[in-house]
Design a protein around this motif. Structure first.
Motif, short mmCIF file in Angstrom:
data_model
loop_
_atom_site.label_atom_id
_atom_site.label_comp_id
_atom_site.label_asym_id
_atom_site.label_seq_id
_atom_site.Cartn_x
_atom_site.Cartn_y
_atom_site.Cartn_z
N TYR A 363 0.91 -1.03 -0.10
CA TYR A 363 -0.08 0.01 -0.17
C TYR A 363 0.78 1.33 0.13
O TYR A 363 2.10 0.93 0.24
CB TYR A 363 -0.87 -0.04 1.15
CG TYR A 363 -0.33 -0.17 2.43
CD1 TYR A 363 0.14 1.05 3.34
CD2 TYR A 363 -0.04 -1.22 3.20
CE1 TYR A 363 0.94 0.88 4.62
CE2 TYR A 363 0.57 -1.59 4.36
CZ TYR A 363 1.05 -0.44 4.83
OH TYR A 363 1.60 -0.45 6.41
N ASP A 366 -0.88 4.10 4.98
CA ASP A 366 -1.60 3.16 5.93
C ASP A 366 -3.02 3.88 6.13
O ASP A 366 -3.55 4.92 5.61
CB ASP A 366 -0.98 3.05 7.01
CG ASP A 366 -0.58 4.08 8.19
OD1 ASP A 366 -1.35 5.07 7.81
OD2 ASP A 366 0.15 3.94 8.91
N ASP A 367 -3.79 3.16 7.22
CA ASP A 367 -5.21 3.81 7.44
C ASP A 367 -5.22 4.96 8.37
O ASP A 367 -6.40 5.09 8.92
CB ASP A 367 -6.14 2.39 7.96
CG ASP A 367 -6.19 1.43 6.78
OD1 ASP A 367 -6.47 1.64 5.64
OD2 ASP A 367 -6.00 0.16 7.16
N SER A 389 2.60 2.64 14.36
CA SER A 389 1.49 3.14 14.03
C SER A 389 1.61 4.64 14.62
O SER A 389 2.62 4.96 15.06
CB SER A 389 0.12 2.62 14.35
OG SER A 389 0.04 2.49 15.86
N HIS A 402 2.68 1.84 9.57
CA HIS A 402 1.80 0.48 9.72
C HIS A 402 0.65 0.54 10.72
O HIS A 402 0.49 -0.43 11.44
CB HIS A 402 3.17 -0.50 10.28
CG HIS A 402 3.93 -0.95 9.37
ND1 HIS A 402 5.02 -0.28 8.87
CD2 HIS A 402 4.04 -2.24 8.64
CE1 HIS A 402 5.59 -0.96 7.87
NE2 HIS A 402 5.14 -2.03 7.69
N ARG A 404 -2.99 -0.14 10.64
CA ARG A 404 -4.08 -0.80 9.73
C ARG A 404 -4.92 -1.31 10.32
O ARG A 404 -5.19 -1.63 11.36
CB ARG A 404 -2.97 -1.81 8.96
CG ARG A 404 -1.92 -1.57 8.15
CD ARG A 404 -1.40 -2.29 7.37
NE ARG A 404 -2.12 -2.72 6.45
CZ ARG A 404 -2.06 -4.08 5.52
NH1 ARG A 404 -1.15 -5.06 5.75
NH2 ARG A 404 -2.60 -4.41 4.53
N PRO A 411 -7.46 1.94 13.50
CA PRO A 411 -6.40 1.19 12.94
C PRO A 411 -5.32 0.78 14.16
O PRO A 411 -5.43 1.82 15.13
CB PRO A 411 -5.72 2.16 12.26
CG PRO A 411 -6.93 3.17 11.59
CD PRO A 411 -7.72 3.32 12.73
N ARG A 414 0.02 -3.07 12.65
CA ARG A 414 0.01 -4.36 11.90
C ARG A 414 0.99 -4.66 11.01
O ARG A 414 1.69 -3.58 10.58
CB ARG A 414 -1.28 -4.47 11.14
CG ARG A 414 -2.74 -4.23 12.25
CD ARG A 414 -2.82 -5.46 12.97
NE ARG A 414 -3.16 -6.60 12.19
CZ ARG A 414 -4.47 -6.92 11.87
NH1 ARG A 414 -5.43 -6.14 12.39
NH2 ARG A 414 -4.56 -8.03 11.12
N SER A 416 2.77 -5.81 7.04
CA SER A 416 2.41 -5.44 5.82
C SER A 416 3.08 -6.62 4.86
O SER A 416 2.69 -7.70 5.10
CB SER A 416 3.07 -4.28 5.23
OG SER A 416 4.57 -3.90 5.81
N ILE A 525 -6.81 -8.12 7.55
CA ILE A 525 -6.12 -7.11 6.50
C ILE A 525 -5.23 -8.09 5.42
O ILE A 525 -4.92 -9.23 5.98
CB ILE A 525 -5.41 -5.80 7.14
CG1 ILE A 525 -4.26 -6.66 7.98
CG2 ILE A 525 -6.27 -5.14 7.88
CD1 ILE A 525 -3.36 -5.83 8.56
#
Length: 561
Positions: A363, A366-367, A389, A402, A404, A411, A414, A416, A525
């Motif tokens: 990606y 990230d979220d 994160s 990271h 996610r 999020p 997480r 990847s 995910i």
């Protein structure tokens, strides 16, 4: 004069370029986030941050069983996820409430969102959701403050939120047509694949699916981020199972991943995999059940990838280590040796492929709206860093992209694309020779080769044993005296992560990619795992559970080809 002004206005409107649809929606999200934050800053418990994440999903699924098509399913949806943070970056509503093991700091804060781009409908939906989740945030913040007042001081003194620079990133909008698949051709192919399962009367279920999907993320927050990106993919899966005479269920799976239909393997390759699955199921049905065992074993590259994802990857997810209920396996091992010196592990969401194999864990952002970055977690055996994160931990105060989660959850940190590499590889023959040498040293008549695995699970909390359990699907005994390998069934690979990591003897020169899904606190995910074959000095197995169901009493109908 009045008519002239109207004429000029009309000309300007006709020649003013309209913003693309994704930019229009991002503009509304951004402006409403700013407007709502300005109002909520004035409340008794002020908000200091708001983010809006919208996922628009478009997907189509085709499936087939034993040569017959099921009805295709087409879905289109939009969901909104809202985050409202109250308090300040040092202490806010996301802070851990000690002792509240069932109280989630990852509560689902999502609602259905209008599929149309009507600004008024969007603003109303944002207003309703933001008001609701602000109230939820206030209630949790009060609980946090009360808990802090009566609890011992936290071990981790880091803030609850990182400070990051903002980016604006907008991709071209894709549709399912961009995945370039022919519906009639897909149905024909799936039926051809699954009809081969009919030839084997041992198989009780044989099916296949093809799923094409595009997930589009719109992200805007009160720090100035505006992100629009596409996550386009196609997946094809084969599933079949049989039941042994003692009632043990024996499944096998094969899956393929691509960014468009042409990325999938040829018919010849898939049909060969179907034939191999069918033959293996018949062999498994007759294979003996393995006894419990401790001793040397070889994990195939596929098995190693799943193993490292489950039992190493989750232990380097930074946000976990902030929770005082977590075992924090590696938190205080930075700059220490955690793996053999010839091994390195990194995570890189920017990689679309590894050695010509596509990766599903890629990606751009990230979220949490943070650009994904490569993270060298282990370098030549030494722990260097963690996946991060926007939840910091002591010593790691910034995100590396990271954060996610599915749209239903906040999020969290997480994985990847995980890449496990060695700078001292051995050939398959050399690994087998090393295994037999070790068997003789330990006085063991045989060791194990773990081929395919279906997944695993582990516990990372300090309130229970930090053990793991992997369910292999294809396992062989490798005999010390050189006799042919023997297929067995009913084996579970168990143990504790640190003990197994310390037992790694050698890595192979082959690599395989596992493209799948990971389920954890923030939902399911897409991830990828790349790893070599591994020789481990000592593993432990136990017998797997088995069903009490009897095999079919009736003989399956015969089929003419």
């Amino acid at each position: 004069m009045k008519n002239y002004r109207h004429y000029v206005l009309l000309v300007l409107l006709l020649f003013t370029p309209l913003l693309p649809a994704q930019e229009q929606l991002l503009d509304v999200l951004s402006k409403e986030a700013d407007r709502n934050l300005e109002l909520l800053r004035q409340e008794e418990v002020p908000a200091y941050y708001i983010s809006y994440r919208v996922y628009q999903n478009s997907d189509q699924t085709f499936s087939s069983q034993f040569g017959g098509s099921d009805t295709p399913v087409r879905e289109e949806s939009r969901m909104l996820h809202v985050i409202v943070r109250v308090g300040d970056v040092q202490l806010d509503n996301t802070h851990e409430v000690k002792g509240d093991f069932f109280g989630s700091q990852n509560e689902g804060q999502s609602i259905l969102f209008p599929l149309s781009d009507d600004p008024e409908a969007i603003r109303l939906a944002l207003w309703v959701a933001t008001d609701k989740y602000y109230k939820n945030a206030v209630q949790r913040y009060k609980k946090v403050k009360a808990n802090v007042a009566v609890s011992v001081e936290a071990e981790d003194k880091s803030p609850d939120f990182t400070k990051e620079s903002a980016e604006v990133y907008i991709e071209k909008k894709l549709t399912l047509k961009d995945l370039k698949y022919d519906e009639n051709e897909i149905e024909r192919k799936l039926n051809k694949y699954t009809s081969l399962f009919l030839k084997n009367k041992d198989i009780l279920s044989g099916d296949a699916f093809f799923r094409a999907g595009i997930q589009q993320m719109y992200f805007a927050d009160t720090e100035g981020r505006k992100i629009f990106q596409n996550d386009a993919s196609v997946r094809l899966g084969l599933n079949a199972y049989t039941i042994a005479n003692d009632g043990m269920s024996l499944p096998l799976y094969v899956s393929y991943f691509g960014f468009k239909a042409s990325d999938l393997p040829s018919d010849k390759k898939i049909l060969a995999d179907v034939a191999e699955m069918s033959d293996m199921l018949s062999q498994l049905k007759k294979a003996p059940v393995a006894d419990s065992y401790t001793g040397p074993a070889i994990l195939s590259s596929k098995a190693t990838g799943v193993f490292f994802h489950e039992f190493f990857g989750h232990r380097v997810e930074g946000a976990r280590m902030k929770l005082e209920g977590d075992a924090q396996t590696f938190k205080k091992k930075v700059s220490q040796s955690v793996l053999p010196g010839d091994m390195s592990v990194y995570f890189d969401p920017t990689l679309k492929e590894y050695k010509n194999t596509l990766l599903s864990g890629r990606y751009v952002f990230d979220d949490e709206g943070i650009r994904g970055q490569r993270v060298d977690v282990v370098d030549k055996g030494t722990l260097k860093s963690f996946l991060m994160s926007r939840t910091p931990i002591d010593g790691f105060l910034n995100s590396n992209g990271h954060g996610r989660g599915m749209i239903y959850y906040d999020p969290v940190t997480r994985q990847s694309n995980m890449i496990v590499e060695t700078n001292n590889p051995f050939t398959p023959g050399e690994l087998r020779a090393k295994l037999r040498d070790e068997l003789k040293k330990q006085g063991k008549p045989y060791g194990y080769y773990f081929g395919e695995v279906s997944g695993g699970f582990t516990n990372t909390t300090r309130f229970d044993a930090n053990a793991f359990n992997v369910t292999p699907l294809i396992v062989y005994r490798i005999y010390a005296d050189g006799r042919p390998d023997e297929l067995v069934r009913g084996v579970n690979l168990i143990g504790t992560p640190l003990s197994v990591f310390s037992q790694i003897m050698a890595c192979g020169d082959d690599y395989e990619v596992f493209n799948g899904y990971c389920g954890a606190e923030s939902g399911s995910i897409p991830v990828s795992c790349v790893a070599p074959t591994m020789l481990i000095k000592t593993v432990e197995t136990q017998k797997s559970g088995k069903s009490t169901a009897q095999p079919p009493v009736l003989e399956r109908p015969s089929v003419n080809f």
